[in-house]
Design a protein around this motif. Structure first.
Motif, short mmCIF file in Angstrom:
data_model
loop_
_atom_site.label_atom_id
_atom_site.label_comp_id
_atom_site.label_asym_id
_atom_site.label_seq_id
_atom_site.Cartn_x
_atom_site.Cartn_y
_atom_site.Cartn_z
N TYR A 37 8.08 65.65 61.83
CA TYR A 37 7.71 64.42 62.50
C TYR A 37 7.21 64.69 63.91
CZ TYR A 37 8.02 59.70 64.40
OH TYR A 37 7.73 58.50 64.99
N ALA A 44 5.35 59.63 58.98
CA ALA A 44 6.26 58.48 58.87
C ALA A 44 5.71 57.43 57.91
CB ALA A 44 6.51 57.87 60.25
N TYR A 47 6.18 58.68 54.30
CA TYR A 47 7.60 58.65 53.92
C TYR A 47 8.08 57.21 53.76
CZ TYR A 47 12.35 60.63 53.78
OH TYR A 47 13.61 61.04 53.40
N SER A 186 17.35 63.98 56.23
CA SER A 186 17.09 62.54 56.25
C SER A 186 18.23 61.79 55.58
CB SER A 186 15.79 62.23 55.52
OG SER A 186 15.62 60.84 55.31
N LEU A 201 12.51 60.79 62.18
CA LEU A 201 11.68 60.24 61.12
C LEU A 201 12.37 59.04 60.46
CD1 LEU A 201 9.17 60.33 59.35
CD2 LEU A 201 10.30 62.08 57.94
N ALA A 204 11.88 56.07 62.66
CA ALA A 204 10.51 55.55 62.58
C ALA A 204 10.31 54.73 61.31
CB ALA A 204 9.52 56.71 62.64
N VAL A 205 10.85 55.20 60.19
CA VAL A 205 10.70 54.51 58.92
C VAL A 205 11.41 53.16 58.95
CG1 VAL A 205 11.43 54.59 56.49
CG2 VAL A 205 10.31 56.58 57.53
#
Length: 232
Positions: A37, A44, A47, A186, A201, A204-205
């Protein structure tokens, strides 16, 4: 949903009875989300599309589902003091990432969290798919989530593993309902893990889902159009 199958060692599975033994197939090499990321923020969006469209069980409808009202949480069962502390921490983090209000409400909840033995999960949620140590089920209308039920096992896992499961199930009940083998650090990692913090990440998601321009019911094509436009 989080489950593990134990043979000679703990290996990852997805909601399979412990009596079922499958051959261990090679998986694609997983990456660290933090590293990728930082070098490529556009990952992002890819994903996000992977974990936000569809669900692991039930209606696998590839449209965005999300909350549009505050989450009012009631805790049932026998959480430890550490479970309660972790729950408060995750709620505070998600409040900041989603701009949706999270609060405890024992009189009019729309999210019920049960800390009970895994063997009792079916008593609280008929849709439960064994064997999992964490499980969630959501209800929605017009793709707006209105209710969730979350099950956290109080048996067969340790405190750190339960800390991970609390974080994962709360996060996925937001509308990010799919797991992935792509990033081992994650919260959405499909394999067995005890990650207890969001990667950059992940953050961000989660934030992408709760952008105002990302609306319930959006398809992949509509999302790509909105996200690519807003990232210019």
């Amino acid at each position: 949903m989080h489950s593990k199958l134990v043979t000679l060692a703990a290996i990852a599975t997805t909601a399979l009875p412990l009596s079922v033994v499958l051959p261990i197939l090679p998986r694609p090499a997983t990456l660290h989300a933090q590293t990728l990321y930082r070098t490529d923020p556009s990952v992002a969006i890819d994903y996000f599309l992977e974990v936000a469209l569809g669900s692991e069980f039930g209606n696998n409808d590839p449209q965005i589902k999300k909350w549009v009202e505050p989450l009012r949480i009631k805790v049932h069962g026998s959480p430890t003091p550490e479970d309660r502390r972790i729950l408060r921490t995750v709620m505070q983090e998600l409040n900041a990432l989603t701009n949706i209000d999270w609060r405890f409400d024992s009189t009019n909840p729309n999210v019920d969290i049960y800390f009970v033995p895994e063997s009792e999960f079916h008593q609280y949620e008929p849709n439960y798919v064994p064997v999992s140590y964490g499980f969630f089920w959501t209800w929605w209308k017009n793709y707006e989530i209105s209710q969730a039920r979350i099950l956290i096992s109080t048996t067969e896992i340790n405190q750190r593993e339960r800390a991970h499961i609390i974080r994962e199930e709360l996060t996925q009940s937001l509308g990010l309902m799919r797991d992935s083998y792509r990033f081992s650090d994650s919260i959405f990692f499909q394999g067995w893990t005890d990650v207890t913090e969001y990667s950059e990440l992940d953050k961000a998601v989660i934030s992408l889902l709760y952008r105002p321009e990302v609306r319930p019911g959006m398809s992949k094509e509509e999302l790509l159009d909105v996200l690519r436009t807003s990232s210019r």
